[in-house]
Each structure stands twice: as C-alpha cells, then as structure tokens.
Design a protein around this motif. Sequence first.
Motif, PDB file in Angstrom:
ATOM      1  N   ASP A   1       4.728 -12.252   5.417  1.00 26.18           N
ATOM      2  CA  ASP A   1       6.128 -11.914   5.687  1.00 26.18           C
ATOM      3  C   ASP A   1       6.332 -10.411   5.629  1.00 26.18           C
ATOM      4  OD1 ASP A   1       8.821 -11.655   5.999  1.00 26.18           O
ATOM      5  OD2 ASP A   1       9.361 -12.537   4.077  1.00 26.18           O
ATOM      6  N   ALA A   2       6.376  -9.803   6.803  1.00 23.51           N
ATOM      7  CA  ALA A   2       6.459  -8.347   6.896  1.00 23.51           C
ATOM      8  C   ALA A   2       7.811  -7.810   6.437  1.00 23.51           C
ATOM      9  CB  ALA A   2       6.171  -7.897   8.321  1.00 23.51           C
ATOM     10  N   ARG A   3       8.806  -8.675   6.294  1.00 24.66           N
ATOM     11  CA  ARG A   3      10.116  -8.198   5.865  1.00 24.66           C
ATOM     12  C   ARG A   3      10.380  -8.446   4.382  1.00 24.66           C
ATOM     13  NH1 ARG A   3      13.573  -6.214   9.925  1.00 24.66           N
ATOM     14  NH2 ARG A   3      15.401  -6.329   8.613  1.00 24.66           N
ATOM     15  N   ALA A   4       9.387  -8.875   3.665  1.00 26.98           N
ATOM     16  CA  ALA A   4       9.536  -9.062   2.224  1.00 26.98           C
ATOM     17  C   ALA A   4       9.904  -7.722   1.570  1.00 26.98           C
ATOM     18  CB  ALA A   4       8.243  -9.605   1.636  1.00 26.98           C
ATOM     19  N   SER A   5      10.774  -7.759   0.577  1.00 26.06           N
ATOM     20  CA  SER A   5      11.158  -6.513  -0.087  1.00 26.06           C
ATOM     21  C   SER A   5      10.033  -6.049  -1.016  1.00 26.06           C
ATOM     22  CB  SER A   5      12.436  -6.719  -0.885  1.00 26.06           C
ATOM     23  OG  SER A   5      12.166  -7.479  -2.037  1.00 26.06           O
ATOM     24  N   TYR A   6      10.000  -4.742  -1.274  1.00 29.93           N
ATOM     25  CA  TYR A   6       8.975  -4.206  -2.167  1.00 29.93           C
ATOM     26  C   TYR A   6       9.128  -4.810  -3.564  1.00 29.93           C
ATOM     27  CZ  TYR A   6       8.090  -0.779   1.492  1.00 29.93           C
ATOM     28  OH  TYR A   6       7.776  -0.174   2.680  1.00 29.93           O
ATOM     29  N   ALA A   7      10.352  -5.037  -3.972  1.00 29.80           N
ATOM     30  CA  ALA A   7      10.594  -5.626  -5.296  1.00 29.80           C
ATOM     31  C   ALA A   7       9.982  -7.019  -5.374  1.00 29.80           C
ATOM     32  CB  ALA A   7      12.096  -5.681  -5.563  1.00 29.80           C
ATOM     33  N   ASP A   8      10.150  -7.779  -4.313  1.00 27.02           N
ATOM     34  CA  ASP A   8       9.629  -9.137  -4.283  1.00 27.02           C
ATOM     35  C   ASP A   8       8.100  -9.134  -4.331  1.00 27.02           C
ATOM     36  OD1 ASP A   8      10.323 -11.941  -4.064  1.00 27.02           O
ATOM     37  OD2 ASP A   8       9.320 -11.876  -2.112  1.00 27.02           O
ATOM     38  N   ILE A   9       7.511  -8.259  -3.544  1.00 32.84           N
ATOM     39  CA  ILE A   9       6.053  -8.140  -3.558  1.00 32.84           C
ATOM     40  C   ILE A   9       5.587  -7.691  -4.937  1.00 32.84           C
ATOM     41  CG2 ILE A   9       4.099  -6.865  -2.586  1.00 32.84           C
ATOM     42  CD1 ILE A   9       5.794  -6.681   0.039  1.00 32.84           C
ATOM     43  N   GLY A  10       6.326  -6.730  -5.492  1.00 33.38           N
ATOM     44  CA  GLY A  10       5.979  -6.220  -6.814  1.00 33.38           C
ATOM     45  C   GLY A  10       5.931  -7.307  -7.866  1.00 33.38           C
TER      46      GLY A  10
ATOM     47  N   SER B   1       5.752  -2.454 -10.062  1.00 37.26           N
ATOM     48  CA  SER B   1       7.137  -2.120  -9.757  1.00 37.26           C
ATOM     49  C   SER B   1       7.293  -1.907  -8.254  1.00 37.26           C
ATOM     50  CB  SER B   1       7.544  -0.856 -10.501  1.00 37.26           C
ATOM     51  OG  SER B   1       6.944   0.255  -9.903  1.00 37.26           O
ATOM     52  N   ALA B   2       8.529  -1.981  -7.788  1.00 35.61           N
ATOM     53  CA  ALA B   2       8.795  -1.789  -6.359  1.00 35.61           C
ATOM     54  C   ALA B   2       8.296  -0.430  -5.839  1.00 35.61           C
ATOM     55  CB  ALA B   2      10.282  -1.981  -6.074  1.00 35.61           C
ATOM     56  N   PRO B   3       8.569   0.672  -6.523  1.00 37.53           N
ATOM     57  CA  PRO B   3       8.079   1.957  -6.013  1.00 37.53           C
ATOM     58  C   PRO B   3       6.551   2.007  -5.927  1.00 37.53           C
ATOM     59  CG  PRO B   3       9.751   2.297  -7.692  1.00 37.53           C
ATOM     60  CD  PRO B   3       9.430   0.836  -7.699  1.00 37.53           C
ATOM     61  N   ALA B   4       5.905   1.392  -6.893  1.00 36.48           N
ATOM     62  CA  ALA B   4       4.438   1.385  -6.874  1.00 36.48           C
ATOM     63  C   ALA B   4       3.920   0.667  -5.640  1.00 36.48           C
ATOM     64  CB  ALA B   4       3.902   0.724  -8.134  1.00 36.48           C
ATOM     65  N   VAL B   5       4.588  -0.444  -5.304  1.00 36.36           N
ATOM     66  CA  VAL B   5       4.192  -1.189  -4.104  1.00 36.36           C
ATOM     67  C   VAL B   5       4.408  -0.325  -2.869  1.00 36.36           C
ATOM     68  CG1 VAL B   5       4.693  -3.181  -2.645  1.00 36.36           C
ATOM     69  CG2 VAL B   5       4.671  -3.437  -5.134  1.00 36.36           C
ATOM     70  N   LYS B   6       5.570   0.310  -2.807  1.00 40.15           N
ATOM     71  CA  LYS B   6       5.851   1.145  -1.638  1.00 40.15           C
ATOM     72  C   LYS B   6       4.804   2.238  -1.450  1.00 40.15           C
ATOM     73  CE  LYS B   6       9.028   4.275   0.576  1.00 40.15           C
ATOM     74  NZ  LYS B   6       7.920   5.139   1.010  1.00 40.15           N
ATOM     75  N   ARG B   7       4.418   2.873  -2.553  1.00 37.05           N
ATOM     76  CA  ARG B   7       3.414   3.934  -2.451  1.00 37.05           C
ATOM     77  C   ARG B   7       2.105   3.401  -1.903  1.00 37.05           C
ATOM     78  NH1 ARG B   7       5.722   5.668  -7.714  1.00 37.05           N
ATOM     79  NH2 ARG B   7       6.964   7.507  -7.239  1.00 37.05           N
ATOM     80  N   ARG B   8       1.720   2.208  -2.365  1.00 39.97           N
ATOM     81  CA  ARG B   8       0.480   1.610  -1.854  1.00 39.97           C
ATOM     82  C   ARG B   8       0.608   1.288  -0.372  1.00 39.97           C
ATOM     83  NH1 ARG B   8      -3.435  -1.031  -5.367  1.00 39.97           N
ATOM     84  NH2 ARG B   8      -3.089  -0.390  -7.516  1.00 39.97           N
ATOM     85  N   VAL B   9       1.749   0.739   0.019  1.00 39.52           N
ATOM     86  CA  VAL B   9       1.940   0.403   1.432  1.00 39.52           C
ATOM     87  C   VAL B   9       1.914   1.677   2.282  1.00 39.52           C
ATOM     88  CG1 VAL B   9       3.542  -0.561   3.136  1.00 39.52           C
ATOM     89  CG2 VAL B   9       3.195  -1.720   0.953  1.00 39.52           C
ATOM     90  N   ASP B  10       2.580   2.722   1.804  1.00 39.85           N
ATOM     91  CA  ASP B  10       2.564   3.999   2.521  1.00 39.85           C
ATOM     92  C   ASP B  10       1.128   4.499   2.691  1.00 39.85           C
ATOM     93  OD1 ASP B  10       5.281   4.006   2.753  1.00 39.85           O
ATOM     94  OD2 ASP B  10       5.646   5.416   1.118  1.00 39.85           O
TER      95      ASP B  10
END
Lengths: 153, 153
Positions: B17-26, B32-41
């Motif tokens: 699910d490409a639209r999953a929120s970072y918080a949800d993935i986290g 944490s959500a920011p940590a996920v975002k950094r990895r995705v970036d």
Amino acid sequence: MQIDAVDQRIIALLVADARASYADIGTRVSLSAPAVKRRVDRLRAAGVIRGFTAVVDPAAVGWTTEAFVELFCAGRTTPTQIGVAARRHPEVVGAYTVSGEADALVHLRAADISHLEEALERLRAEPFVTSSRSTIVLSRLVESPGVGPSHTG
Amino acid sequence: MQIDAVDQRIIALLVADARASYADIGTRVSLSAPAVKRRVDRLRAAGVIRGFTAVVDPAAVGWTTEAFVELFCAGRTTPTQIGVAARRHPEVVGAYTVSGEADALVHLRAADISHLEEALERLRAEPFVTSSRSTIVLSRLVESPGVGPSHTG
DNA sequence: CATGAAACGGCAGCTTG
DNA sequence: CAAGCTGCCGTTTCATG
C-alpha cells in the motif's frame, strides 16, 4: 461505471505518483481536495483503481533473474486452473493465456538462476502441464507499472 | 547501498500500500514516523524505490488488448537501441532482451485489436527489426506490480 | 469550513567504526 | 573522533466529516 475526463486525469496523476496529496491533484485538475478524494474513493470502490504500490528496483532487492515460460497444457485445462496454479508460486509476476502454439505464458522473477530453476521445476510439476519452453531474460529494457503511460482512452 | 531487514519490511509494506502513512508503517516496524520517512527518502534517492504508482484495471480505462512480440533484430543491434525504440511507443509496457531464437521480447497493451495492429506496425518499422512473431494475450491470469510478493531477499 | 491527523525540518543523544 | 540513526517537538499542510 462512468469515467469522465477529470477521472482520467486524476488516474493519470496517481499512476505517475501514488503519494501525491489530494490537494495537489486538485490544483492540477481544478477541483478541491475533498472533491478529488470523493472521486478517488469512488474509483477505488468501482475497482477501476485496484490499489497503490511502490515500484522497486528488483536488482536492489535481490530478484535479478527473470524468465518467460511458455506452458503447454493438457487438453481439458481451463484458464482458471492455470491462474490458480500460477498464483501458488511467488515467483510468478505475470501469467496469460495466449494464442499460438503455447497455451499460456508465465513471467517469472527469482533471486538467481538456481532459484529460477527451482521455481520452474515446481511450475512444471503442476499436473496439467505437459511441457514448457523457457526464455531467460538477459536485460530489462522497459518495464512500466500501472496501466501504461499517458493516453488512457 | 546497504539495505537492512527494516528497509525490506518498509519496502514490502509500501508495495502492499503505497499510500500508507509513515506513522502507520512506523507502528508495524517499531520505528517513529520521521525515522520511516528518512529511510524512504534514502531508498528513493538510492533508486531502490523508483516511485509510487496506482494500479489500474486496464479494462476500465479501455486498454483491453495485449500481446507479446518476439523481435528479431539486425546483427549489430544493441539492447540500448532496442530500449530507446521501445520507449518511443506508448503501447509498450515491457521490453526485454532474451535468450533463445528471438533477440527481444516486447509486451504491448492497446485499446483494441486495430490499435494493437497499428502499434505493431510502428514497432516493426524500426530500422533494426528484421522480423517479428506476435502472440496475442487471450486472458490475464496473474499480474503483480511492484517487485513480486513477500520474500524479497 | 472546522477539527484532528499527518508531513517535514531542526535539534540533541546514542551507538559504531 | 567522525558519521549515521534515532526520538522528540515545533510549525505547516493535509484529510475528512
């Protein structure tokens, strides 16, 4: 279901970037964010949009070896049977019934040659498979996800 | 680039699910959500994640006809040449150089038979194409987007 | 339109090579 | 000692009834 020109543009934008915000899409199609969301919800409910996925470089994740396998099947084999069988193998990324000599064409993706060989053996072990002909992919030149670029009508 | 087990799980979740929120993935990967975002970036910058796309029902958008075309090419044809040419045709959704008789395998998707025929003629008109052999898809049994299911390592 | 949630950037602490 | 990864918290933007 009815798909108008605005729906088409929204779909095209989501195919290009599935994580685009509704507000951003709204700007491009001259609609408010909630209006876009309603349309997307409707398109999803209708099955026009099946989901959203990340496109990953297979090499980076370790699935570097691909093949196309033509399947020759026993006389009374249904497409459904082939589909069900194909879905059992995680290496299968595509499967089609086709015209011509073969009955079906299966697209395989595996970690390496030995993994591919193992998957191929499993596939050939399906009871309805009488024979097969494999074609190893040497390089991937194009691979578009979604439905294909631009002119979606 | 280094891809650890957490990256793998994040990739798998985004493919699902490409639209999953970072918080949800986290939540699912204990980050944490920011940590996920950094990895995705980081994964996007490295080209591991090539993008995010919507998966659309081709029939609903009007591209109902598919074919696989084996291409036989002139002696000194490079994969790059074939790739560049393939990309010129919007009907091409996949193209591969392959082992066996043919030099390349091209996956076409068009609105109908006449559109397919027209695309095929255009493709065959490429200077390096000496001959071709087409296989029409009768039905789509499996078609997975992304990189393929589950065990990505 | 109003509320609640998510994204994004900056900062500091911790671990590892 | 340098570099990378993490969590926390601020503001801004977005989602959704």
